[in-house]
Design a protein around this motif. Structure first.
Motif, PDB file in Angstrom:
ATOM      1  N   UNK B  85      -5.533 -10.157  -8.923  1.00  0.00           N
ATOM      2  CA  UNK B  85      -4.266 -10.833  -9.205  1.00  0.00           C
ATOM      3  C   UNK B  85      -3.056 -10.159  -8.561  1.00  0.00           C
ATOM      4  N   UNK B  86      -3.326  -9.191  -7.670  1.00  0.00           N
ATOM      5  CA  UNK B  86      -2.202  -8.469  -7.064  1.00  0.00           C
ATOM      6  C   UNK B  86      -2.009  -8.990  -5.640  1.00  0.00           C
ATOM      7  N   UNK B  87      -0.738  -9.119  -5.194  1.00  0.00           N
ATOM      8  CA  UNK B  87      -0.528  -9.575  -3.818  1.00  0.00           C
ATOM      9  C   UNK B  87      -1.252  -8.662  -2.820  1.00  0.00           C
ATOM     10  N   UNK B  88      -1.798  -9.279  -1.763  1.00  0.00           N
ATOM     11  CA  UNK B  88      -2.619  -8.556  -0.796  1.00  0.00           C
ATOM     12  C   UNK B  88      -1.901  -7.336  -0.227  1.00  0.00           C
ATOM     13  N   UNK B  89      -0.700  -7.542   0.267  1.00  0.00           N
ATOM     14  CA  UNK B  89      -0.002  -6.443   0.933  1.00  0.00           C
ATOM     15  C   UNK B  89       0.330  -5.335  -0.072  1.00  0.00           C
ATOM     16  N   UNK B  90       0.635  -5.733  -1.326  1.00  0.00           N
ATOM     17  CA  UNK B  90       0.972  -4.732  -2.336  1.00  0.00           C
ATOM     18  C   UNK B  90      -0.192  -3.779  -2.602  1.00  0.00           C
ATOM     19  N   UNK B  91      -1.421  -4.334  -2.660  1.00  0.00           N
ATOM     20  CA  UNK B  91      -2.532  -3.423  -2.938  1.00  0.00           C
ATOM     21  C   UNK B  91      -2.859  -2.534  -1.753  1.00  0.00           C
ATOM     22  N   UNK B  92      -2.642  -3.030  -0.536  1.00  0.00           N
ATOM     23  CA  UNK B  92      -2.856  -2.174   0.630  1.00  0.00           C
ATOM     24  C   UNK B  92      -1.863  -1.007   0.597  1.00  0.00           C
ATOM     25  N   UNK B 141      -9.312  -4.081   5.758  1.00  0.00           N
ATOM     26  CA  UNK B 141      -7.971  -3.523   5.913  1.00  0.00           C
ATOM     27  C   UNK B 141      -7.765  -2.369   4.938  1.00  0.00           C
ATOM     28  N   UNK B 142      -8.315  -2.510   3.705  1.00  0.00           N
ATOM     29  CA  UNK B 142      -8.153  -1.455   2.702  1.00  0.00           C
ATOM     30  C   UNK B 142      -8.839  -0.164   3.145  1.00  0.00           C
ATOM     31  N   UNK B 143      -9.954  -0.289   3.866  1.00  0.00           N
ATOM     32  CA  UNK B 143     -10.657   0.909   4.333  1.00  0.00           C
ATOM     33  C   UNK B 143      -9.926   1.552   5.510  1.00  0.00           C
ATOM     34  N   UNK B 144      -9.125   0.751   6.234  1.00  0.00           N
ATOM     35  CA  UNK B 144      -8.473   1.266   7.439  1.00  0.00           C
ATOM     36  C   UNK B 144      -6.995   1.579   7.242  1.00  0.00           C
ATOM     37  N   UNK B 145      -6.452   1.236   6.067  1.00  0.00           N
ATOM     38  CA  UNK B 145      -5.001   1.253   5.871  1.00  0.00           C
ATOM     39  C   UNK B 145      -4.375   2.630   6.110  1.00  0.00           C
ATOM     40  N   UNK B 146      -5.107   3.695   5.796  1.00  0.00           N
ATOM     41  CA  UNK B 146      -4.489   5.022   5.926  1.00  0.00           C
ATOM     42  C   UNK B 146      -4.849   5.680   7.251  1.00  0.00           C
ATOM     43  N   UNK B 147      -5.260   4.855   8.231  1.00  0.00           N
ATOM     44  CA  UNK B 147      -5.512   5.383   9.560  1.00  0.00           C
ATOM     45  C   UNK B 147      -6.580   6.478   9.496  1.00  0.00           C
ATOM     46  N   UNK B 148      -7.772   6.139   9.000  1.00  0.00           N
ATOM     47  CA  UNK B 148      -8.765   7.171   8.719  1.00  0.00           C
ATOM     48  C   UNK B 148      -9.334   7.814   9.984  1.00  0.00           C
TER      49      UNK B 148
END
Lengths: 374, 295
Positions: B85-92, B141-148
Motif C-alpha cells: 500500500x506504499x507508493x512505489x518511489x517512496x519504498x525505494x 529496482x529495490x535490489x539495485x536502488x543503493x547502487x550495489x
C-alpha cells in the motif's frame, strides 16, 4: 530498455547507523498513519466529539431547567420573591388559584394558609415542583466539614476515563503495531530490511513511533477537552485533576511502551494476520483484566493499593489514588520504578522473541516456543 | 571476490549447512543450484547477515566481511515483498536510506531505475495498483536502488513470464559485465546453463560440485559425441572403450574416454557410409544435476 546505465558507480553506499535507521523506521511508521484517511478521520472525530461533549456539558443544566408558572396570592407573591425559575401569576384569592392549577394554566400555586408555619401553602395538581418546595421549606443549617472531599461518583468517572484512555490507546495502537509487523512479515519485505538493518531497529522504531502517535492523539484529545471545559466554564475538569494527570502521563508513556513491545513480539510470531489473535489475546487480557479491576474496585482502598503496583493497572490506579488523596508521596515513585523495570524486562524479552521469530514462516509459534528458539 | 569458507548452520538439532565453501567471482554470474530444502536460502541469508552462521567465515577479497560490505550487496529474497500500500518511489527511497543514501539521491536514482526498467505506471502509484510484471520491475529496482557492488538473488526467475525473464536476465548480465559478483539460485536449470559462468551445486547442505559448467562436465561424466550417418550404426556397440548411450538406427550417441577414441569411430563410419554430422554432445546441466545429486 537500456541496461548500460544500470552498471554500478564508484559511490559505495554506507549502511545507516543505529539511530539513523531507527529514525527512518519511526518516520515511515508515522507518515503511513498520517497519510491513512481512516486513522486521521477517526482521530479528528474523536477529538472533536470529546471536546464538544465537554463544552456542551457545561451548558446542559440550563438546557434541562424550565421556568414554572406559579399562581400567587398576595402573601404568596411575597414568599416566592427571589426564587429563581418561577414566573408568578398574581391572583386575587385561593379559589382563582385553584381554578388555574386545575386547568393546568399554571404549574402550581402559592396561597395564604393559616395552618402552615410558613404562612403559605402550595397547591399543585399531581406533584409540586421540587425547587418550589425547597425554597419555601425551613431547612436545618448544614455545615460542610470538608467541602473539597472527592465525590465518589466523580472518582469513579475519573477512573473510568483514565482507564478508558489507557485501554483504548493500548488496544488501538497495540493492534496498529501488530498489523504493521505482520504486514512486513507477510509481504516478506522484512528480509530485505534485515539485509540492511537489524531486527532490533525495526522493533524499537515501531514501538517508539506508536508511542509518539498514541501520545499525540491523547494530547490533542486532552487539549480539546480542556478547551471544551474552558468554554463551558467547567472548573471541575480544570482544577482538581491536574495532579493525577501529572502522574498519569509518565505512567502511561512507560506502560504503553511495554504494551507496544509485547504486541510487536506477539505479531512477530505469526505469519498471517488471521493467526494474530492467538498470540495477542494474552496481552489483551493483561491490559483488560486490571482495567476491569480498577473500575470494579474503585472504592476499595486495599485492592486499589495493590493495583497501583501492578504494571498493567498502575497508569490508572495511581492517578485515582492521588485524586482520592489516599496515597503516600513515595508510592507513585515506587510504582513508576516497578513499571519502568517491568518495561525494560518486557523490551528485552520482546526483542529476543522478535529477533528469533521474524524470519520464521509457516505455522505460528507459541510464546514458549518463541522464547526457546535459537 | 566473495568467499564462503566452512559455513555451518543448524536449526534446533537439524544441521542444514555442512562445511559449505565456495567462491563468487567478480564479473561472473554464479548459479546456485540445489533441490528444495537443500540450504540455498539459508546460505544466502547468512551471506547477507540476515541469519548468523554457527561457524565458518565469509571474506570479501580476502578480508572478513563487514556490515559495510553487506550493505553494498543488492538482495532479492525468494518470496518477494515490498509494502503493497506504499507508493512505489517512496519504498525505494525508504530502502535506499538504510544504505546511507540521502533522500534526494535516492529519489533521483529510484526514478532513473524505474525509467530504465520501463515501469508502466506512475512512480507515485501504490505497489498493489500495478500489475505483477511491473511489481517485479519494482522488486529489481529495490535490489539495485543503493547502487550495489554485488547482487544476491534468490530464485529471481520463479513465476516470471518469458518477457520478464529476459528483462531480468538483461539486468543481471549487464550488472555482472560491470565487474561485480552475482550469485543467484534457480530451479530452472536450462536458464542457469544458458546464463551462468560458474555453478555451485549443493545437496542436503553439502557442497556437491563447484566450478565452471565445462569443468563440471569434464569432472562428472566422460565426454559424449553424436554421430549421424546414412547406414545402420549397430556396429558401434562392438567398438572397444565406447559406451552407447542412445541409439536410433542411423543415429547414435556414445561416450568415449577421449577424443582419439571418438575420432576412431568417425573414421570407421566414413569407411562404411557417408557421415552427415559428428559433434561433441553437451550434457545438459539438468542431467548433470541429476547425476551429482543422486551419486
Amino acid at each position: 530498455m537500456s541496461t548500460e546505465t544500470l552498471t554500478r558507480t564508484d559511490s559505495a553506499a554506507n549502511r545507516a547507523g543505529f539511530t539513523t535507521a531507527i529514525g527512518l523506521v519511526i518516520e515511515r511508521e508515522i507518515m503511513v498513519r498520517l497519510k491513512s484517511k481512516a486513522f486521521m478521520i477517526s482521530t479528528i472525530l474523536s477529538i472533536v466529539i470529546l471536546g464538544a461533549l465537554v463544552g456542551v456539558s457545561g451548558a446542559l443544566p440550563s438546557l434541562f431547567s424550565s421556568t414554572d408558572k406559579v399562581a400567587v396570592t398576595s402573601a404568596g407573591a411575597e414568599a416566592v420573591k427571589g426564587i429563581e425559575d418561577i414566573e408568578p401569576v398574581v391572583v386575587d384569592d385561593v379559589d382563582e388559584a385553584k381554578a388555574l392549577v386545575s386547568s393546568e394554566k399554571v404549574d402550581a400555586a402559592v396561597v395564604d394558609s393559616e395552618d402552615s408555619p410558613t404562612g403559605v401553602a402550595i397547591l399543585s395538581l399531581r406533584s409540586a415542583p421540587e425547587s418550589l418546595i425547597g425554597s419555601l421549606s425551613l431547612t436545618p443549617e448544614v455545615e460542610l466539614l470538608d467541602p473539597d472531599a472527592p465525590d465518589p461518583a466523580l472518582t469513579y468517572f475519573i477512573g473510568l476515563g483514565l482507564g478508558l484512555v489507557f485501554f483504548m490507546a493500548a488496544m488501538t495502537f497495540g493492534n496498529t503495531i501488530a498489523s504493521s509487523v505482520v504486514e512486513e512479515k507477510q509481504s516478506r519485505i522484512v528480509e530485505i530490511l534485515l539485509a540492511s538493518t537489524s531486527a532490533r531497529v525495526l522493533m524499537f522504531g515501531k514501538v517508539i513511533a506508536c508511542t509518539i502517535l498514541a501520545f499525540a492523539q491523547i494530547g490533542l484529545t486532552a487539549v480539546a477537552v480542556l478547551a471544551g471545559a474552558a468554554v463551558s466554564g467547567n472548573d471541575l475538569v480544570l482544577g482538581k485533576v491536574a495532579e493525577p494527570i501529572a502522574w498519569f502521563v509518565p505512567l502511561f508513556i512507560i506502560g504503553f511502551v511495554m504494551v507496544a513491545a509485547l504486541y510487536a513480539a506477539a505479531a512477530s510470531m505469526v505469519s498471517r494476520t488471521e493467526d494474530l489473535p492467538s498470540t495477542s489475546t494474552p496481552i489483551m487480557m493483561l491490559i483488560f483484566l486490571p482495567y476491569m479491576a480498577v473500575i470494579i474496585f474503585s472504592s476499595n482502598e486495599t485492592v486499589m493499593g495493590v493495583l497501583s503496583y501492578i504494571p498493567f493497572s498502575a497508569a490508572v490506579a495511581v492517578p485515582m489514588r492521588v485524586f482520592l488523596g489516599t496515597i503516600a508521596w513515595w508510592e507513585p515513585l515506587v510504582s513508576l520504578l516497578i513499571l519502568a523495570a517491568t518495561t525494560l524486562l518486557a523490551l528485552l524479552v520482546a526483542t529476543r522473541i522478535f529477533e528469533r521469530s521474524i524470519l520464521q514462516s509457516g505455522p505460528k509459534l507459541s510464546w514458549g516456543q518463541a522464547l526457546r528458539r535459537r | 571476490m566473495i568467499t564462503l569458507e566452512n559455513i555451518n548452520r543448524s536449526f534446533g538439532d537439524k544441521q542444514v549447512l555442512h562445511d559449505l565453501s565456495f567462491d563468487i567471482a567478480d564479473g561472473r554470474m554464479t548459479g546456485f543450484v540445489g533441490s528444495n530444502g537443500s540450504g540455498k536460502t539459508t546460505t544466502m541469508r547468512i551471506l547477507l547477515g540476515v541469519l548468523a552462521a554457527d561457524s565458518g567465515r565469509i571474506t570479501v577479497d580476502g578480508t572478513a566481511i563487514t556490515p559495510a560490505h553487506r550493505s553494498a550487496i543488492g538482495y532479492m529474497p525468494e518470496e518477494r515483498g515490498l509494502y503493497p500500500k506504499m507508493p512505489i518511489i517512496d519504498q525505494l527511497v525508504y530502502l535506499a536510506r538504510f544504505h546511507g543514501l540521502s533522500r534526494q539521491t535516492a529519489k533521483k536514482r529510484g526514478l532513473e531505475l524505474l525509467e530504465e526498467l520501463d515501469l508502466k505506471g506512475e512512480p507515485t502509484d501504490t505497489l498493489e495498483s500495478v500489475n505483477l510484471g511491473n511489481q517485479q520491475k519494482v522488486q529489481i529496482a529495490a535490489a539495485l536502488i543503493h547502487d550495489p557492488e554485488a547482487l544476491v538473488l534468490d530464485e529471481p526467475f520463479s513465476g516470471l513470464d518469458p518477457t520478464a525473464v529476459e528483462r531480468t536476465l538483461a539486468v543481471l548480465t549487464s550488472f555482472a559485465a560491470s565487474g561485480a559478483p552475482v550469485l543467484f539460485s534457480s530451479h530452472q536449470l536450462d536458464l542457469v546453463e544458458r546464463l551462468v559462468d560458474d555453478v555451485v551445486i549443493i545437496n542436503d547442505g553439502r557442497l556437491i560440485a563447484a566450478g565452471t559448467t565445462d569443468e563440471l562436465r569434464r569432472e562428472r561424466s566422460s565426454p559424449e559425441w553424436t554421430l549421424q550417418t546414412d547406414a545402420d550404426m549397430g556396429w558401434v556397440r562392438e567398438v572397444p572403450d565406447i559406451t552407447v548411450i542412445e541409439f536410433d538406427g542411423n543415429w547414435v550417441r556414445f561416450a568415449a574416454p577421449d577424443s582419439t577414441t571418438a575420432e576412431a569411430v568417425l573414421r570407421k563410419a566414413l569407411d562404411v557410409s557417408s557421415v552427415s554430422s559428428f559433434a561433441p554432445h553437451i550434457v545438459p546441466l539438468n542431467r548433470l544435476f541429476q547425476e551429482v545429486t543422486q551419486s
